[in-house]
Design a protein around this motif. Structure first.
Motif, PDB file in Angstrom:
ATOM      1  N   GLY A  69      -5.602  -5.046   2.919  1.00 56.25           N
ATOM      2  CA  GLY A  69      -4.368  -3.906   2.177  1.00 56.25           C
ATOM      3  C   GLY A  69      -4.981  -2.965   2.337  1.00 56.25           C
ATOM      4  O   GLY A  69      -4.186  -1.758   2.019  1.00 56.25           O
ATOM      5  N   LYS A  70      -5.704  -2.804   3.488  1.00 53.46           N
ATOM      6  CA  LYS A  70      -5.830  -1.041   3.485  1.00 53.46           C
ATOM      7  C   LYS A  70      -5.676  -0.748   5.131  1.00 53.46           C
ATOM      8  O   LYS A  70      -5.388  -0.914   6.139  1.00 53.46           O
ATOM      9  N   GLU A  71      -5.098   0.234   4.251  1.00 51.52           N
ATOM     10  CA  GLU A  71      -3.681   0.978   5.924  1.00 51.52           C
ATOM     11  C   GLU A  71      -4.606   1.654   6.794  1.00 51.52           C
ATOM     12  O   GLU A  71      -5.615   2.650   6.413  1.00 51.52           O
ATOM     13  N   PRO A  72      -4.504   1.978   7.941  1.00 53.88           N
ATOM     14  CA  PRO A  72      -5.271   2.701   8.765  1.00 53.88           C
ATOM     15  C   PRO A  72      -5.446   4.190   8.486  1.00 53.88           C
ATOM     16  O   PRO A  72      -3.878   4.640   7.962  1.00 53.88           O
TER      17      PRO A  72
ATOM     18  N   ASP B 190      12.954  -0.734   7.995  1.00 51.99           N
ATOM     19  CA  ASP B 190      13.614  -1.576   8.961  1.00 51.99           C
ATOM     20  C   ASP B 190      13.152  -2.854  10.235  1.00 51.99           C
ATOM     21  O   ASP B 190      11.945  -2.955   9.574  1.00 51.99           O
ATOM     22  N   ARG B 191      13.348  -3.257  10.842  1.00 50.35           N
ATOM     23  CA  ARG B 191      13.124  -4.380  11.422  1.00 50.35           C
ATOM     24  C   ARG B 191      14.119  -4.062  13.001  1.00 50.35           C
ATOM     25  O   ARG B 191      15.085  -3.110  13.400  1.00 50.35           O
TER      26      ARG B 191
ATOM     27  N   SER C 267       0.957  -1.311  -0.320  1.00 46.16           N
ATOM     28  CA  SER C 267       0.398   0.210  -0.012  1.00 46.16           C
ATOM     29  C   SER C 267       0.752   1.438   0.014  1.00 46.16           C
ATOM     30  O   SER C 267       0.599   2.172  -0.969  1.00 46.16           O
ATOM     31  N   ASP C 268       2.303   1.471   0.541  1.00 45.04           N
ATOM     32  CA  ASP C 268       2.917   2.768   0.482  1.00 45.04           C
ATOM     33  C   ASP C 268       3.255   2.881  -0.392  1.00 45.04           C
ATOM     34  O   ASP C 268       3.472   3.788  -0.827  1.00 45.04           O
ATOM     35  N   TYR C 269       4.229   1.837  -1.091  1.00 43.63           N
ATOM     36  CA  TYR C 269       4.418   1.537  -1.934  1.00 43.63           C
ATOM     37  C   TYR C 269       3.638   1.830  -3.761  1.00 43.63           C
ATOM     38  O   TYR C 269       3.702   3.171  -3.837  1.00 43.63           O
TER      39      TYR C 269
ATOM     40  N   LYS D 157       5.994   9.839   5.124  1.00 42.07           N
ATOM     41  CA  LYS D 157       4.962   8.533   5.147  1.00 42.07           C
ATOM     42  C   LYS D 157       5.717   7.743   6.269  1.00 42.07           C
ATOM     43  O   LYS D 157       6.657   6.989   5.547  1.00 42.07           O
ATOM     44  N   TYR D 158       4.837   7.115   7.348  1.00 44.97           N
ATOM     45  CA  TYR D 158       5.355   6.234   8.165  1.00 44.97           C
ATOM     46  C   TYR D 158       4.830   5.117   8.055  1.00 44.97           C
ATOM     47  O   TYR D 158       3.336   5.332   7.816  1.00 44.97           O
ATOM     48  N   GLY D 159       4.638   3.882   8.898  1.00 46.92           N
ATOM     49  CA  GLY D 159       4.316   3.103   9.142  1.00 46.92           C
ATOM     50  C   GLY D 159       4.216   2.172   8.050  1.00 46.92           C
ATOM     51  O   GLY D 159       5.146   2.442   6.781  1.00 46.92           O
ATOM     52  N   ILE D 160       3.937   0.692   7.595  1.00 50.22           N
ATOM     53  CA  ILE D 160       3.987   0.330   6.831  1.00 50.22           C
ATOM     54  C   ILE D 160       3.191  -0.461   5.951  1.00 50.22           C
ATOM     55  O   ILE D 160       1.874  -1.030   7.586  1.00 50.22           O
TER      56      ILE D 160
END
Length: 362
Positions: A278-281, A158-159, A133-135, A255-258
């Motif tokens: 696939g829907k982001e909050p 990152d991890r 979704s972010d890409y 954009k933060y989050g994944i």
């Protein structure tokens, strides 16, 4: 008109990649049938019988490679056997999907591409992050043009795991191990899709955790005529940085989050029939800040819907001759070559210019 026969799929590898990423998304595509799966351990056999009762468990890859009723083979094993298994499957006349990274060397990738062409078989690589979704959101932002000419693009994956995972091949001193081949392959593929082949590359590769044997931190800089692309990943990021940061002459998008799909799949969810898949909050929508008509315009942009099954829908259509492959083996080969050049850059402590590199088909 009779409906098209389903394409029978054999899945080699039912560890994390096979269980989490491949089996659920294959099963979510109407034109594919998960027919045979390698399941060697009792826990794998039990999970297969519970979640995919119509699939047959086998204990050896050869039982899938040489099965007359298998059309498409998916290789979801450790990196060290991608090449050998893909070569055997193509030689047996099967269409093949390989988990990323494609191979451990570009020379191996070139050999497999040539073999697929000789046998007239499809060969693709599971670069599923193209359907994050972010890409998908940053693709839309760039295409919209509101940032003006893009001058800086930063992406992180990152991890946080400050100890080594016992007996994990990804953390051993083996070809194809480390996060450059793992998470880096996603970031490099996305960048090549967005911007094409860079003019030059320089890299910083490190092993930061005590006892580390494989790269667990990297920074790559891809040089373009008017654009700097910075790709970073680390296993020691406890407080997240922006996932993407895009800076242009007219403004920025941060954009933060994944994408939520991986977490959902790891929790045992299925994309099949889920209208919210696939829907982001809203809490992790990206922030757009642009200068237009002499004034600042700030807005949070709803993320595009992620869609991992789209990869296999495309493969299904390509096998039937209805579509071109979205992820070509040549594009995946380019990712491996960029990784090799990054390793050369760090080894030689210099920027590598790509003058003589034949990297095409992004």
């Amino acid at each position: 008109m009779q409906p098209a026969r389903k394409i029978n799929v054999g899945l080699i590898g039912f560890g994390m990649a096979g269980q989490v990423f491949h089996a659920p998304t294959i099963s979510a595509v109407d034109g594919l049938r998960l027919l045979k799966v390698t399941a060697r351990r009792p826990d794998q056999q039990e999970l297969l019988a519970t979640r995919y009762p119509d699939a047959t468990g086998v204990t050896a890859a050869e039982e899938i490679i040489h099965a007359d009723d298998i059309d498409l083979i998916v290789i979801a094993t450790s990196n060290d056997v991608h090449y050998a298994l893909a070569k055997a499957a193509l030689s047996a006349g099967k269409h093949v999907v390989v988990e990323k990274p494609f191979t451990n060397t570009s020379a191996e990738a070139d050999e497999l591409i040539a073999l697929a062409r000789r046998h007239n078989r499809l060969l693709s690589v599971y670069h599923n992050a193209r359907w994050n979704s972010d890409y998908l959101t940053i693709k839309k932002i760039i295409a919209g043009g509101r940032l003006g000419e893009l001058v800086s693009f930063e992406a992180r994956y990152d991890r946080f795991r400050n100890t080594l995972k016992e007996n994990a091949w990804r953390e051993m001193n083996l070809p194809g191990s480390g996060i450059l081949y793992d998470l880096g392959a996603h970031l490099i593929d996305q960048s090549l899709q967005l911007f094409g082949i860079p003019e030059a590359i320089n890299a910083d590769l490190r092993m930061q955790r005590p006892g580390a044997q494989a790269v667990d931190d990297f920074e790559l800089i891809l040089h373009y005529p008017q654009l700097k692309v910075t790709l970073k990943s680390s296993m020691l990021v406890k407080e997240p940085s922006p996932r993407y940061a895009l800076y242009g002459l007219q403004g920025a998008f941060v954009k933060y989050g994944i994408d939520p799909q991986e977490a959902a799949l790891k929790a045992g969810a299925s994309p099949l029939g889920d209208p919210e898949w696939g829907k982001e909050p809203e809490a992790i929508w990206g922030k757009l800040n642009v200068l237009e008509d002499g004034a600042d315009h700030i807005a949070y942009v709803e993320s595009e819907r992620g869609d991992y099954p789209a990869f296999y829908r495309n493969v299904c259509d390509a096998v039937r001759g209805r579509a071109a492959l979205a992820v070509t083996a040549t594009a995946a080969r380019n990712v491996i070559r960029i990784i090799e050049l990054a390793e050369q850059s760090w080894r030689e402590k210099r920027t590598i210019v790509l003058d003589n590199e034949k990297l095409l088909d992004c």
